[in-house]
Write an enzyme that holds these catalytic residues in place. Structure first.
Site, PDB file in Angstrom:
ATOM      1  N   ARG A  61      30.880  19.491 -36.843  1.00 38.99           N
ATOM      2  CA  ARG A  61      30.273  18.533 -37.782  1.00 38.99           C
ATOM      3  C   ARG A  61      29.205  17.615 -37.192  1.00 38.99           C
ATOM      4  O   ARG A  61      28.129  17.321 -37.862  1.00 38.99           O
ATOM      5  CB  ARG A  61      31.317  17.671 -38.063  1.00 38.99           C
ATOM      6  CG  ARG A  61      32.479  18.250 -39.116  1.00 38.99           C
ATOM      7  CD  ARG A  61      33.567  17.434 -39.298  1.00 38.99           C
ATOM      8  NE  ARG A  61      34.113  16.973 -38.379  1.00 38.99           N
ATOM      9  CZ  ARG A  61      34.827  15.856 -38.245  1.00 38.99           C
ATOM     10  NH1 ARG A  61      35.040  14.998 -39.178  1.00 38.99           N
ATOM     11  NH2 ARG A  61      35.429  15.387 -37.282  1.00 38.99           N
ATOM     12  N   ASN A 108      35.665  18.640 -42.367  1.00 43.37           N
ATOM     13  CA  ASN A 108      36.638  19.615 -41.665  1.00 43.37           C
ATOM     14  C   ASN A 108      37.557  20.045 -43.096  1.00 43.37           C
ATOM     15  O   ASN A 108      37.702  18.916 -44.058  1.00 43.37           O
ATOM     16  CB  ASN A 108      37.650  19.072 -40.796  1.00 43.37           C
ATOM     17  CG  ASN A 108      36.846  19.157 -39.703  1.00 43.37           C
ATOM     18  OD1 ASN A 108      35.955  19.796 -39.329  1.00 43.37           O
ATOM     19  ND2 ASN A 108      37.551  18.092 -38.791  1.00 43.37           N
TER      20      ASN A 108
END
Length: 95
Positions: free
Chosen positions: A19, A37
């Protein structure tokens, strides 16, 4: 002209700085959206910007950072929403 792509990534994509790396690449490319996520271990992202920049970012996302192992990258088209930044979500929204 803006385009928006929803990207769903499978493989070893959590706990490998995926990320953070994706968000940094988006900022560098001038692309907006988010990355987060999913509960099943996957990562979802939305990229919005110029067609060339979004296409390049989707390509980079499908490779992932060094420790990641992306096994599947599914891309769908969405209507642009006018995102004005890129952000990291703890958990991505599900459809």
């Amino acid at each position: 002209m803006l385009i928006r792509r929803n990207v769903h990534l499978r493989g070893l994509v959590q706990s490998v700085c995926y990320r953070d790396t994706c968000c940094q690449l988006a900022r560098e490319a001038g692309v907006n959206g988010w990355v987060g996520n999913l509960h099943n271990g996957d990562v979802a992202a939305v990229f919005e910007g110029s067609p060339d920049r979004v296409r390049r970012l989707v390509g980079r996302a499908s490779e992932g950072p060094g420790a990641a192992e992306v096994t599947e990258c599914a891309v769908t088209t969405e209507r642009p929403e006018g995102d004005c930044d890129v952000r990291i979500l703890g958990t991505a929204p599900t459809a």
